[in-house]
Design a protein around this motif. Structure first.
Motif, mmCIF file in Angstrom:
data_model
loop_
_atom_site.group_PDB
_atom_site.id
_atom_site.type_symbol
_atom_site.label_atom_id
_atom_site.label_comp_id
_atom_site.label_asym_id
_atom_site.label_seq_id
_atom_site.Cartn_x
_atom_site.Cartn_y
_atom_site.Cartn_z
ATOM 1 N N ASN A 238 0.877 -1.089 -0.042
ATOM 2 C CA ASN A 238 0.004 -0.152 -0.010
ATOM 3 C C ASN A 238 0.911 1.404 0.221
ATOM 4 O OD1 ASN A 238 -1.765 1.963 0.387
ATOM 5 N ND2 ASN A 238 -2.953 1.176 2.168
ATOM 6 N N SER A 240 0.283 4.054 -0.185
ATOM 7 C CA SER A 240 0.097 5.546 0.767
ATOM 8 C C SER A 240 0.304 5.196 2.141
ATOM 9 C CB SER A 240 -1.394 5.841 0.379
ATOM 10 O OG SER A 240 -2.155 4.786 0.621
ATOM 11 N N ASP A 241 0.587 3.904 2.545
ATOM 12 C CA ASP A 241 0.709 3.633 3.808
ATOM 13 C C ASP A 241 2.452 3.299 4.104
ATOM 14 O OD1 ASP A 241 -0.489 3.003 5.966
ATOM 15 O OD2 ASP A 241 -0.401 0.640 5.698
ATOM 16 N N ASN A 244 3.687 3.713 7.374
ATOM 17 C CA ASN A 244 3.318 2.887 8.586
ATOM 18 C C ASN A 244 4.141 1.382 8.332
ATOM 19 O OD1 ASN A 244 1.831 4.427 9.897
ATOM 20 N ND2 ASN A 244 -0.002 3.861 8.741
#
Ligand SMILES: *[C@@H]1O[C@H](CO)[C@@H](O)[C@H](O)[C@H]1NC(C)=O
Ligand SMILES: *[C@@H]1O[C@H](CO)[C@@H](O)[C@H](O)[C@H]1NC(C)=O
Length: 376
Positions: A238, A240-241, A244
Motif C-alpha cells: 500500500n 500510501s501506507d 506505517n
C-alpha cells in the motif's frame, strides 16, 4: 561388498567423525515407526531445493544476501540417513541414486559477477551536461508512480554522491582516496564520491557538529547520496501506507530476496544532501525524497552500486534509478535524525554509517543519453 563399503565410507566421510564403526548400521537402522525399504520421505527435498526454502537474510549487499540465501546448505547426519533410506539404498548397494546427495546439488543460479562487457547497463552514471553513454537497456524503466507502488524496504547513504551532475562534481576527496589506495578498497574507510560545492559556505555554515546517531564519516560540509530502495519483494504493497511500514531493515537483502523472491522489481531513488550548519530543517528524511522535492530528476536503467563493483567487475542486478541532479542542503540535526529514525523505528545499525561510493562507471557500460529521461 567392496562397493557398499566404498559408498558408506564416502557417506560417512561426508557426514561425521562420530558415527559407529559400522556406518551402515547408523544409516539403516530403523527407529520403529518406519522400515528401511519402501519408505520414501522427502526432507532432503528441502535441501535439494534451497531456492524453495530461501530466507531473506540481512546483508550489506545484494550479492551477499542472495549468496547466503541459496548457497551451500549444511547437511545433518539425520538428513543424510533419511536420504539414504529414501533412495532405498539399504541392503541394495548397487542401486543407482536417483537424486544428488544432499549438499552436493548444483545451484541453478550463477553467482559469479558478470564482466562489464556482458553485464546490463550500470550505475552510477554521469548525469552532467555533455556526459554520454553507450548501451541500450533491455529492461523497462519504471515510472515515479510505479516506484511509489513498491514498498520502501531500505534506506542507506553513501559518502559523497555516487552519481555526478553539474551540481555535485567536486572529486577532490575521491581522487585523494583513489591515489592513496591505488585502486584497492580500504577496509576501514569508505570511498568518497562527488561533493557539492563548499567554497561558497561561510565559516558559520561549516561549524562542526557532533552527531549522536549517525556513525562513521558524517560531517558538516560533506555530501551524502541517500538511497531510498523500493522493491516488490517488500511486504507493504500500500503505497500510501509507507509511513506505517515497519519493514525497513539494514542492507539490501529485503530488496533482493524478501519473502524468497528471486526476481523482484527494484527502484532506487537517489537524493544528494549536503550537511550545512544552520541549513534547512527537514523533519523526516527517512520515508522518501518527497520532503525536499525532486523537481530536477531523471530516470534510467542501471544496476546496484557500491565499492564491490567497478569498471571490470559489474553488478548482476537490474535496477530502475530515479536520481535528483540537485544538491539539497539540510541541517546536521535533520541528518542525524535520519539515523535516529533508522535506529529507533526499525532497529537498523549497519546503515547508520555511510557506504563507500562506486567509482563513476565508464560511458561504455551505462545507458545512452536517450535512455536518461526526465522523471515521469
Ligand atoms: C572541493 O573540495 C575540496 C576538498 O574538500 C575543497 O578544498 C574545495 O574548496 C572544493 N571546491 C569547491 C568548488 O567547493
Ligand atoms: C492504504 O493505506 C492508507 C493509509 O493508511 C489507507 O487510508 C488506505 O485505505 C489503504 N489502502 C488500501 C487499499 O489498503
Amino acid at each position: 561388498m567392496l562397493r557398499l563399503l566404498a559408498v558408506t565410507a564416502c557417506l560417512a566421510k561426508v557426514a561425521i567423525a562420530t558415527c559407529p564403526d559400522d556406518p551402515e548400521v547408523d544409516l539403516c537402522e530403523t527407529t520403529g515407526e518406519e522400515t528401511g525399504s519402501g519408505f520414501r520421505s522427502s526432507p532432503w527435498m528441502a535441501l535439494l531445493l534451497p531456492l524453495a526454502s530461501a530466507r531473506p537474510k540481512v546483508a550489506t549487499g545484494l550479492a551477499l544476501a542472495l549468496a547466503l540465501a541459496v548457497g551451500a546448505e549444511a547437511v545433518t547426519c539425520g538428513e543424510l540417513k533419511d536420504f539414504y533410506k529414501s533412495e532405498q539404498c539399504c541392503g541394495s548397494p548397487t542401486t543407482v541414486l536417483s537424486n544428488p546427495v544432499p549438499g552436493t546439488a548444483t545451484c541453478p543460479y550463477n553467482f559469479n559477477k558478470p564482466a562489464c562487457s556482458t553485464a546490463e547497463p550500470q550505475t552510477p552514471r554521469d548525469l552532467s551536461t555533455g556526459a554520454t553513454g553507450s548501451m541500450v537497456p533491455k529492461a523497462a524503466t519504471l515510472t515515479d508512480a510505479q516506484a511509489n507502488f513498491l514498498p520502501l524496504v531500505n534506506v542507506h547513504f553513501h559518502l559523497g554522491a555516487e552519481h555526478k551532475s553539474d551540481a555535485y562534481n567536486n572529486d577532490t576527496d575521491a581522487m585523494a582516496y583513489d591515489a592513496a589506495s591505488s585502486g584497492r578498497r580500504l577496509a576501514s574507510n569508505p570511498r568518497p564520491g562527488f561533493m557539492c560545492p563548499t567554497d561558497t559556505l561561510t565559516d558559520a555554515q561549516m561549524t562542526p557538529y557532533t552527531f549522536q546517531h549517525c556513525k562513521g564519516d558524517v560531517q558538516v560540509g560533506k555530501s551524502y547520496e541517500v538511497h531510498y530502495v523500493h522493491s516488490s519483494a517488500g511486504t507493504d504493497h500500500n503505497a500510501s501506507d509507507d509511513m506505517n511500514a515497519d519493514l525497513l531493515a539494514d542492507g539490501l537483502g529485503g530488496a533482493a530476496n524478501g519473502r524468497g523472491l528471486l526476481n523482484p522489481m527494484v527502484v532506487v531513488q537517489g537524493q544528494i544532501y549536503q550537511i550545512v550548519n544552520g541549513g534547512p530543517t527537514v523533519n523526516d528524511l527517512l520515508h522518501g525524497w518527497t520532503v525536499v522535492g525532486h523537481a530536477n530528476s531523471v530516470m534510467y536503467s542501471g544496476s546496484t552500486t557500491g565499492q564491490s563493483h567497478d569498471n571490470s567487475v559489474c553488478s548482476p542486478y537490474v535496477i530502475t534509478w530515479h536520481v535528483d541532479k540537485d544538491c539539497h542542503q539540510v541541517s546536521p540535526e535533520s541528518f542525524d535524525n535520519l539515523c535516529k529514525q533508522m535506529k529507533d523505528m526499525y532497529g537498523m545499525s549497519v546503515d547508520l554509517e555511510p557506504h563507500g561510493s562506486r567509482i563513476l562507471v565508464s560511458s561504455t557500460y551505462v545507458v545512452r543519453n536517450e535512455y536518461v529521461v526526465p522523471l515521469a
